[in-house]
Structures are given as C-alpha cells and as structure tokens.
Design a protein around this motif. Structure first.
Motif, short mmCIF file in Angstrom:
data_model
loop_
_atom_site.label_atom_id
_atom_site.label_comp_id
_atom_site.label_asym_id
_atom_site.label_seq_id
_atom_site.Cartn_x
_atom_site.Cartn_y
_atom_site.Cartn_z
N ASN A 112 3.26 66.60 -32.62
CA ASN A 112 2.65 67.51 -33.59
C ASN A 112 1.88 68.61 -32.89
N ALA A 113 2.40 69.10 -31.74
CA ALA A 113 1.67 70.10 -30.96
C ALA A 113 1.62 71.44 -31.65
N ALA A 114 2.66 71.84 -32.35
CA ALA A 114 2.66 73.13 -33.04
C ALA A 114 3.01 72.90 -34.50
N GLY A 115 2.05 73.22 -35.37
CA GLY A 115 2.31 73.01 -36.79
C GLY A 115 2.69 71.58 -37.09
N LEU A 116 3.74 71.43 -37.87
CA LEU A 116 4.26 70.10 -38.23
C LEU A 116 5.59 69.81 -37.55
N ASP A 117 5.91 70.56 -36.48
CA ASP A 117 7.21 70.41 -35.82
C ASP A 117 7.34 69.04 -35.17
N ASP B 81 -1.04 81.17 -35.67
CA ASP B 81 -0.05 81.73 -34.76
C ASP B 81 1.33 81.12 -34.97
N ASP B 82 2.35 81.82 -34.46
CA ASP B 82 3.71 81.30 -34.43
C ASP B 82 3.90 80.41 -33.20
N GLN B 83 4.86 79.51 -33.30
CA GLN B 83 5.17 78.60 -32.20
C GLN B 83 6.31 79.14 -31.34
N TRP B 84 6.11 79.09 -30.03
CA TRP B 84 7.18 79.32 -29.06
C TRP B 84 7.28 78.07 -28.18
N GLN B 85 8.50 77.61 -28.01
CA GLN B 85 8.74 76.45 -27.16
C GLN B 85 9.84 76.78 -26.16
N VAL B 86 9.61 76.45 -24.89
CA VAL B 86 10.58 76.70 -23.83
C VAL B 86 10.75 75.43 -23.01
N GLY C 260 16.29 66.13 -15.42
CA GLY C 260 14.85 66.37 -15.43
C GLY C 260 14.56 67.66 -16.17
N THR C 261 13.40 67.72 -16.84
CA THR C 261 13.02 68.91 -17.59
C THR C 261 11.55 69.22 -17.38
N VAL C 262 11.20 70.48 -17.53
CA VAL C 262 9.81 70.91 -17.66
C VAL C 262 9.74 71.78 -18.90
N GLY C 263 8.62 71.71 -19.62
CA GLY C 263 8.54 72.44 -20.87
C GLY C 263 7.15 72.97 -21.17
N TRP C 264 7.11 73.90 -22.11
CA TRP C 264 5.85 74.50 -22.57
C TRP C 264 5.97 74.79 -24.06
N ASP C 265 4.90 74.49 -24.78
CA ASP C 265 4.82 74.78 -26.20
C ASP C 265 3.54 75.56 -26.43
N SER C 266 3.63 76.68 -27.15
CA SER C 266 2.48 77.56 -27.33
C SER C 266 1.44 77.00 -28.29
N ILE D 283 -4.42 70.14 -31.76
CA ILE D 283 -3.78 70.34 -30.46
C ILE D 283 -3.32 71.79 -30.37
N GLU D 284 -3.53 72.41 -29.22
CA GLU D 284 -2.98 73.74 -29.02
C GLU D 284 -1.86 73.66 -27.98
N GLY D 285 -0.67 73.28 -28.44
CA GLY D 285 0.50 73.26 -27.57
C GLY D 285 0.43 72.19 -26.50
N TYR D 286 1.33 72.30 -25.51
CA TYR D 286 1.37 71.33 -24.42
C TYR D 286 2.23 71.85 -23.28
N TYR D 287 2.07 71.20 -22.13
CA TYR D 287 3.03 71.26 -21.03
C TYR D 287 3.68 69.89 -20.93
#
Length: 467
Positions: free
Chosen positions: A24-29, A365-370, A386-392, A404-408
């Motif tokens: 639940n890092a961004a909104g209800l995603d 804010d809007d969510q960006w996830q990479v 293996g992966t690395v990620g970021w969520d705004s 929560i404000e996003g994550y790594y």
C-alpha cells in the motif's frame, strides 16, 4: 525431454516478482495490474499467490485539540499494517497467427491497516478524554459541564467575549467528542478495502512479420470497504463507522505491443480506464446525534460514487546474450484525482469545513513506479532473476490510514521447468518505505512514521506450450 529455456521465453522467469509488485505504498495500489501473461507466446496459463507483510509504526500526536494542527510527538502506535495476501490468474491462447484471446484475474486495489495502541484507539474514559482534548483545561467531564453551565447564560445574553465564546465552544466540542469516544470504548481504528478484477482480452497481430499487436477488452471490477475511526486523534470524527457493500462495475483496457523474437525483445504499452462505482453505504456518526441533542440520527444508509483510477503500464524486455534478459517496468496512476467521500461523513463536516465538506480519503500526488531487472539461465531447466525498484508514493503528508511515502525495493526470483510445459516460480522482495506524516481529512497531522520496511513473497505455477 528438452526441459530447457528458450531465450524468447526467459522473461517468464521474472514473472513471479511482478505478481508481488506493490504494497500500500502509493494510494490503494496492490497488484500493479500486470498484463504480461497475455503477452507470452503460444498457449499460456498461470496461477500466482502473493503474501505481503509490512512493519509500519510511528508515534501519534500528543496534541488532541481538533482546532490546533500542530504536531507534538506522542505515544508509539505499534505496527499498524496488517499482513495480507491475494491471488492472480491468467490464461491466454492464440486462435491463429493473427488473433489471440485471454482472461486475467487480479486484486488491483486494497488496504489493510489497524491501530492497536495510541490515541487511535478508543479508551472510553470520559474524564481522561475531556482532559486530553482540552489539554487539561477541564480535568474531568464534570468540570467541563460546570464550565459550560457557567458560560452559557452569558452566551444567551450576548455578553461573552470572543475568548469566552471560544472557551465555551471548545468545552462543548470536548464533551461531544468524549461522549462519542465512550460509545466505542475499547475499539481500534481500522480500514479494509478489497477489490477483484476480471479482464477479457482480444489481440490482433499485424505488420509484415506480425511484430505488432493491438489488444483490448472489457474489465469487470468489484470493490468493497469498511472503515472505523476511533480514538481522540480523530476529534469529532471519533466513533465514525462505514461499510460499503460489494458492487460490480465496468471499464476497459487497451494496449499496443511490439516484439522481435530473434533478440527476445518485447515492448508493451497498456492503458486501463477509470471505473465508476455506485456503492451502497451504511454509516454511523455518533457526533451527529450528540450535537443535535438526539434530533438527528447517527445512522444513514445511502448510495455514493467511488471512481477507481485509470493507469498506464509500460513493459519492456530484451535479450543481452543467449542466456541473459534485461527487463524494465514503468507504471503511472493519477492518485491525485482519487477520493472517497461518504455522504454522511461529508455532510457533517460541512458545518465546520465549508460547503464542500471533507473527503474521508484522498491523495496529493500521482504515483510513479519503476522496476529494472535481469534474468539469467543457470542450467537447462533453471533461471534466476533480480530486480531493483522505486515507487514515488502519493504524497507526504498522506492519509493516516496508509502512512507511507513510496519505497525502494530489491528482489530475487527463480524459475524451474518441471517439464517442457510446466514450471514453478518463487521470489521475494524487500521494501524500504519512505517516511511520512499521517494526516487526518481535516489537514491535522496526527502521527509521524519513520524507518519502516516490509517484504513480499510469491509463488506461481505456470504452463506454456509454444509448439
């Protein structure tokens, strides 16, 4: 028996991580609304299970005055994030070399949080509640009522100063909040949102080598929610409860993909529409009945609208060499356009907060996830990834029901081909959450959350026939 990987299907080795896309890092995603099952070659089917456990804890505010928005570090909240799990299914097949059909099921949106400590829990002690709200100015219910009785005649005669009128209004509000608090003694603040989505897809390949594909179809989505606001942290909203019954409504999906099998290149851009839900809601708001002296009911049943947000997903992969695949995922969701506005909650808030009232839940804010990944074949039947990620995230401050404000993130996964067609995948991710302040709908900062983390694990069974 071959029992080995082809480069062009190596991307399946990382799919177990994509099912564990977000918490639940961004909104209800939740699920990330992945469609890569439909983009696989040949006939493909999968059943995936994801388990998410997050540790989200912080400190409430020692300032319980609803008219003062300043934050003062208070008591520890304990872990408010409830562990949850969900499933995803998908099946796809080619009708011929031009047309494909598929069906996907996932659980795209949700929330699961509960406060078991701090002033987000109803204590039911009238004297302590009044003292907490008035910062000790009226140490008991009897003292607050005596103060009201002493000032009320002056109000009736129009003889109160502005300071005295503010004092009288504050005492009345404190008594009303304390009574609402007592009506739910011992209960915790809790939110649970669940959703299910079924997507039908039809794809058509075109171009000289059938490298391009357009796809789309209908989406059926079901959503339900339950919210309980408890404790002095919520001020006049303490004791509020709502239950939104399950409701099915419809939207659509559309996308364009490109593939170049000789280098295992696939790229897809997918759009999902927003979906308007009309939900039946039952609300209970104790302060409404208390403030009106019983003239108005604390209960109301009505219908209201919730619109789940649109989204855009970009999925990309390409072969680096005969055994290695690079991947990338990007996701955008405009959570700043989303809100939940129950009618009774909104109506009661208009008296204090203006003609538009308050939303129960919204985001800035809007969510960006990479997410970037590598998949490597280690043996004829074994590949790892293996992966690395970021969520705004969706803003800070953010709702106290999901602070929560996003994550790594960092993740590992593996896929083992049991036979040519059947495979088992498993994977996990570790998440470092961004610090956030928990904000009430009134704008008051009610808590502060720092240095939190969580993990996700997933298991998937898949079948693929590309002959």
């Amino acid at each position: 028996m071959r029992n080995h990987f082809h480069l062009k299907t190596l991307a399946v080795a990382i799919a177990t991580l994509s099912i564990a896309s977000v918490t639940n890092a961004a909104g209800l995603d939740r699920s990330g609304q992945d469609v890569t099952a439909f983009l696989q070659d040949g006939t493909y089917a999968e059943a995936a299970y994801t388990y998410i456990d997050a540790d989200v804890s912080g400190f409430d505010s020692a300032n319980n005055n609803p008219n003062d928005n300043s934050y003062a570090k208070g008591a520890a909240t304990g872990d408010i994030a409830e562990a949850y799990d969900f499933f995803r299914y998908g099946v796809k097949t080619d009708i011929n070399d031009t047309f494909s059909i598929g069906v996907l099921y996932d659980e795209p949106f949700g929330a699961a949080a509960e406060y078991t400590d701090s002033n987000f829990v109803s204590q039911g002690d009238l004297d302590a509640s009044v003292a907490g709200i008035t910062n000790g100015a009226a140490p008991s219910l009897a003292a607050a009522q005596a103060g009201i009785a002493a000032l009320a005649p002056g109000e009736a005669a129009g003889a109160l100063t502005d300071e005295q009128q503010a004092q009288l209004d504050g005492l009345r509000g404190a008594v009303g909040i304390a009574q609402a608090e007592a009506s739910t003694a011992g209960e915790n603040t809790n939110v649970e949102v669940r959703s299910q989505s079924l997507t039908g897809l039809l794809g058509m390949r075109f171009g000289a080598n059938k490298n391009f594909q357009i796809y789309g179809g209908p989406v059926a989505q079901r959503i339900q929610a339950e919210v309980k606001l408890r404790g002095l942290a919520y001020g006049p909203a303490a004791g509020y409860t709502s239950t939104s019954n399950p409701e099915m409504d419809y939207g659509y999906i559309a996308g364009l993909s490109f593939s170049k099998p000789e280098i295992a290149l696939k790229a897809a851009l997918t759009y999902r529409s927003e979906i308007d839900h009309e939900l039946q809601i039952s609300e209970n708001y104790p302060i409404r009945a208390i403030a009106s002296g019983g003239a108005l009911s604390a209960d109301q049943n009505a219908k209201y609208e919730v619109t789940t947000p649109e989204s855009v997903n970009f999925d990309f992969q390409t072969g680096i060499n005969a055994t290695t695949l690079a991947t990338a995922k990007v996701r955008w969701v405009p959570w700043s356009d989303f809100s939940i506005t129950p009618p009774l909650y909104n109506d009661v808030s208009k008296g204090t907060y203006g003609p538009d009232g308050l939303n129960l839940l919204d985001y800035d804010d809007d969510q960006w996830q990479v997410e970037l990944g590598l998949a490597k074949r280690l043996a004829p039947a074994l590949a790892v990834s293996g992966t690395v990620g970021w969520d705004s995230g969706a803003g800070d401050p953010t709702t106290s029901l999901g602070p929560i404000e996003g994550y790594y993130s960092a993740g590992l996964g593996a896929k083992y081909n049991v036979t040519d067609e059947w495979a088992i995948s498993a994977g996990g991710k570790y998440l470092w959450f961004g610090d956030a302040e928990g904000r009430l709908p009134t704008g008051k900062i009610a808590a502060d959350f720092q240095d939190n983390e969580g993990y996700i694990v997933g298991l998937k069974l898949s079948y693929q026939d590309i002959n």
